[in-house]
Write a protein that holds these residues in place. Structure first.
Motif, short mmCIF file in Angstrom:
data_model
loop_
_atom_site.label_atom_id
_atom_site.label_comp_id
_atom_site.label_asym_id
_atom_site.label_seq_id
_atom_site.Cartn_x
_atom_site.Cartn_y
_atom_site.Cartn_z
N GLU A 264 0.95 -1.20 -0.15
CA GLU A 264 0.12 0.11 -0.08
C GLU A 264 0.74 1.31 -0.10
O GLU A 264 0.54 2.31 -0.81
CB GLU A 264 -0.89 0.08 1.31
CG GLU A 264 -1.63 1.25 1.56
CD GLU A 264 -2.30 1.24 2.79
OE1 GLU A 264 -3.72 1.45 2.68
OE2 GLU A 264 -1.59 1.14 3.87
N LYS A 268 1.31 1.74 -4.47
CA LYS A 268 -0.07 1.93 -4.36
C LYS A 268 -0.85 1.56 -5.65
O LYS A 268 -1.93 1.06 -5.74
CB LYS A 268 -0.36 3.22 -3.98
CG LYS A 268 -1.63 3.78 -3.61
CD LYS A 268 -2.38 3.03 -2.39
CE LYS A 268 -3.54 3.65 -1.94
NZ LYS A 268 -4.50 4.05 -3.11
N TRP A 271 -1.33 -1.94 -5.89
CA TRP A 271 -2.43 -2.25 -4.95
C TRP A 271 -4.05 -1.97 -5.58
O TRP A 271 -4.89 -2.83 -5.45
CB TRP A 271 -2.18 -1.62 -3.30
CG TRP A 271 -3.26 -1.64 -2.59
CD1 TRP A 271 -4.39 -0.92 -2.26
CD2 TRP A 271 -3.31 -2.67 -1.74
NE1 TRP A 271 -5.14 -1.25 -1.35
CE2 TRP A 271 -4.46 -2.40 -0.87
CE3 TRP A 271 -2.63 -3.96 -1.25
CZ2 TRP A 271 -4.95 -3.41 0.21
CZ3 TRP A 271 -2.95 -4.59 -0.28
CH2 TRP A 271 -4.27 -4.39 0.40
N ASP A 272 -3.80 -0.87 -5.95
CA ASP A 272 -5.30 -0.62 -6.59
C ASP A 272 -5.63 -1.48 -7.63
O ASP A 272 -6.74 -1.67 -7.83
CB ASP A 272 -5.21 1.13 -6.91
CG ASP A 272 -5.01 1.96 -5.69
OD1 ASP A 272 -5.41 1.61 -4.69
OD2 ASP A 272 -4.58 3.20 -5.82
N GLU A 273 -4.72 -1.65 -8.60
CA GLU A 273 -5.12 -2.55 -9.73
C GLU A 273 -5.57 -3.76 -9.37
O GLU A 273 -6.62 -4.25 -10.12
CB GLU A 273 -3.70 -2.68 -10.74
CG GLU A 273 -4.00 -3.42 -11.93
CD GLU A 273 -2.60 -3.51 -12.64
OE1 GLU A 273 -2.65 -4.51 -13.35
OE2 GLU A 273 -1.75 -2.87 -12.42
N TRP A 275 -6.59 -5.17 -6.09
CA TRP A 275 -7.30 -5.14 -5.02
C TRP A 275 -8.48 -4.22 -4.84
O TRP A 275 -9.24 -4.13 -4.01
CB TRP A 275 -6.52 -5.52 -3.77
CG TRP A 275 -5.51 -6.27 -3.93
CD1 TRP A 275 -3.98 -5.85 -3.66
CD2 TRP A 275 -5.31 -7.81 -4.20
NE1 TRP A 275 -3.24 -7.14 -3.90
CE2 TRP A 275 -4.04 -7.83 -4.30
CE3 TRP A 275 -6.35 -8.57 -4.71
CZ2 TRP A 275 -3.46 -9.28 -4.51
CZ3 TRP A 275 -5.89 -9.77 -5.29
CH2 TRP A 275 -4.52 -10.31 -5.12
N GLY A 276 -8.19 -3.18 -5.89
CA GLY A 276 -9.24 -1.86 -5.88
C GLY A 276 -10.76 -2.65 -6.09
O GLY A 276 -11.72 -2.01 -5.14
N LYS A 277 -11.07 -3.39 -6.74
CA LYS A 277 -12.18 -3.83 -6.89
C LYS A 277 -12.84 -4.48 -5.76
O LYS A 277 -14.17 -4.83 -5.60
CB LYS A 277 -12.33 -4.92 -8.22
CG LYS A 277 -11.66 -6.23 -8.07
CD LYS A 277 -11.38 -7.00 -9.28
CE LYS A 277 -10.57 -8.22 -9.12
NZ LYS A 277 -10.46 -9.00 -10.37
N HIS A 279 -12.37 -3.40 -2.63
CA HIS A 279 -12.37 -2.36 -1.51
C HIS A 279 -11.41 -3.09 -0.46
O HIS A 279 -11.87 -2.85 0.82
CB HIS A 279 -13.67 -2.38 -1.15
CG HIS A 279 -14.76 -1.49 -2.18
ND1 HIS A 279 -14.81 -0.12 -2.64
CD2 HIS A 279 -15.77 -2.29 -2.93
CE1 HIS A 279 -15.63 -0.21 -3.61
NE2 HIS A 279 -16.37 -1.35 -3.73
#
Length: 433
Positions: A264, A268, A271-273, A275-277, A279
C-alpha cells in the motif's frame, strides 16, 4: 592398567570441571573501570566495527551508510575514565560491546544477574537493546525504549536484569565471547559503567517471558515505530468508520507486517489495480510481530467490517527480532487466527506461508521460517481456514532469492508483488465466490 589410568584421569578432569562450573566467581566484572582482563571494547554499526584504542574512537567509514556516525569515548562516573560514553546517529543499528575469551556463563544462570549503571543524555529519537550472545549465531536481547527515554536528563541509574532474561532453553552459554552489548537504534547519547554479572543478584528490572511473548498482545514500542504505529492504527479505525457510515463494503482484508504494509505504501498503483475492486483494506504494519497483530485485532481493526476473505502473513519479524523458536512462532500465528475468527466468524481466512528471506536456502532465519511453514497446514480446516504456500514462485531452482524480486532479500518490489498476486489469485477467486 593404562586404560584405567586414562579413565581415572578423564573422570578426575570432568569432576574438576563440574566443581568449577558449580562454584563460579561471585562477580564477573565485564567493564568495571576497565574491561575484563583479556577482553576489549568493540563499537560500530551493523557492517563496520572497530576496537576502542585509547580513550576515544569513531566509526564513520561505512560505505553502505555514508552518513552513519558512532562515537565511543571513556568518560567519568565515580573516577577518571571508569565509564563509556556512546553516541550514534544516521545508523539504523549501532553497538558498543565487550568481547572476551570464551566465558562459561552456565553457573550464573540459576540466580545470576547482569547489571550496569546507565545515564541517558539524549534519546528522544532513539532506543536501546541490551544483548548477550548465546552460542554460535545466537543472540538474546532485552529492549528498553520508553523507560530509557523517560530517564533522559535524570542522571545515573542502576539497572539489573536476571541473566535468564537472555537465555532460552537450548541456548549454549558454555563459551560466550560477547557477554554484553549495548545496542542503539535511531539516534542517541548515553553513558554506561560498572557492567558486571553476579552469581547471585536481585533484579531491579523485568523482562518479557520469551515462551509467551508471541501470544501476549502488545503495541510495537520500538524507537523507529513510536511516531507512526499508533497513528496508523487510529487512521485504520477512522477508515473503517468512514466505510461503515458510507455503506462501503470491505470484501477483502490483508493482515501482516511490512511486506503487506509496503504494498500500500510503496506500490499503491499495483495495490489499486489488483485489489481495488474488492475495496481491500491493508492492515500491514512495518516491524509487526504476532503479538502486535494480536493487539490490533483486539483493539478494533477488524470490527465493523465483514470481508469475504482475510489474507494473513505474519512471523518473519518474530524470527528476525528475537530468533524465535518455530513452536513459539507457530503458537503466535495460531493465536492470531483464533482472534480473527472471534471477530469475523463468517470470513474465510487465507493463511500464507512466511515468504522466503535471505539469498541462500541455508540461511538460519529462512530455515527457521520454513520450519514454521511446515507446521502451518495444521491450522487449515478447509472450511474457514485455508493455507497457501507460494514461496517457490519467488525462488530460483537452487533455492536462491534474487534481489531483482526482493532488493533487500526480504521485501518484494513491484515484480515481487506481481508474483504474489499471480500465484494467489486462483485460490482467492475460489474463496471469494
Amino acid at each position: 592398567m593404562k586404560f584405567r589410568h586414562s579413565t581415572a584421569l578423564l573422570l578426575s578432569t570432568l569432576a574438576a570441571a563440574a566443581a568449577t562450573a558449580a562454584t563460579p566467581a561471585p562477580t564477573l566484572p565485564l567493564y568495571v573501570g576497565q574491561a575484563l582482563p583479556g577482553a576489549h571494547i568493540k563499537f560500530g554499526d551493523f557492517d563496520v566495527q572497530h576496537t576502542l584504542e585509547g580513550d576515544s574512537g569513531r566509526m564513520n567509514d561505512d560505505a553502505k551508510q555514508p552518513n552513519a556516525l558512532v562515537d565511543v569515548h571513556r568518560t567519568n562516573k565515580d573516577g577518571t575514565g571508569d565509564a563509556l560514553g556512546f553516541s550514534w546517529k544516521n545508523a539504523w543499528f549501532s553497538t558498543v560491546r565487550v568481547e572476551s575469551a570464551p566465558v562459561d556463563l552456565r553457573p550464573y544462570l540459576a540466580k545470576g544477574t547482569v547489571s550496569f549503571d546507565l545515564k541517558v543524555n539524549e534519546l528522544a529519537k532513539g532506543g536501546l537493546n541490551y544483548r548477550i550472545d548465546c552460542g554460535q549465531g545466537c543472540e538474546r536481547k532485552v529492549t528498553d525504549v520508553i523507560p530509557a527515554r523517560a530517564a533522559q536528563g535524570k542522571g545515573w541509574r542502576h539497572l539489573s536484569y536476571a541473566l535468564s532474561c537472555f537465555h532460552h532453553q537450548g541456548d549454549d552459554f558454555s563459551a560466550v565471547t560477547k557477554p554484553f552489548a549495548l545496542d542503539g537504534t535511531g539516534e542517541g547519547d548515553v553513558e554506561i559503567a560498572n557492567i558486571r554479572i553476579d552469581a547471585v543478584g536481585k533484579p531491579t528490572e523485568t523482562c518479557p517471558d520469551y515462551r509467551t511473548a508471541s501470544v501476549t498482545p502488545s503495541p510495537l514500542n520500538e524507537s523507529w515505530s513510536l511516531d507512526w504505529w499508533m497513528p496508523r492504527h487510529e487512521e485504520k479505525l477512522a477508515e473503517i468508520a468512514r466505510r461503515k457510515a458510507a455503506g462501503e463494503p470491505t470484501e477483502l482484508v490483508f493482515i501482516g507486517d511490512s511486506i503487506t504494509h509496503n504494498w500500500e505504501q510503496h506500490n499503491k498503483p499495483l495495490w489499486d489495480e489488483f485489489w481495488g475492486k474488492y475495496h481491500a483494506l491493508n492492515l500491514g504494519y512495518g516491524g509487526d510481530r504476532t503479538e502486535n497483530v494480536l493487539w490490533r485485532l483486539q483493539h478494533g481493526e477488524i470490527d465493523g467490517i465483514a470481508p469475504k476473505v482475510a489474507v494473513m502473513m505474519i512471523g518473519t519479524n518474530n524470527t528476525g527480532f528475537r530468533m524465535e523458536e518455530p513452536q513459539l512462532l507457530y503458537a503466535g500465528i495460531k493465536r492470531d487466527i483464533h482472534e480473527i475468527q472471534k471477530h469475523l466468524p463468517h470470513t474465510k481466512i487465507l493463511l500464507l506461508a512466511i515468504f522466503p528471506r535471505a539469498e541462500k536456502a541455508d540461511d538460519a532465519q529462512r530455515m527457521n521460517n520454513e520450519k514454521v511453514n511446515a507446521l502451518l497446514p495444521k491450522l487449515a480446516d478447509g472450511k474457514r481456514v485455508f493455507f497457501l504456500n507460494i514461496n517457490k514462485a519467488f525462488l530460483a531452482p537452487d533455492g536462491t532469492l534474487s534481489k531483482d524480486i526482493m532488493p533487500d532479500l526480504l521485501h518484494p518490489n513491484g515484480d515481487g508483488y506481481k508474483i504474489w498476486q499471480r500465484e494467489m489469485q486462483p485460490t482467492l477467486d475460489k474463496l471469494m465466490h
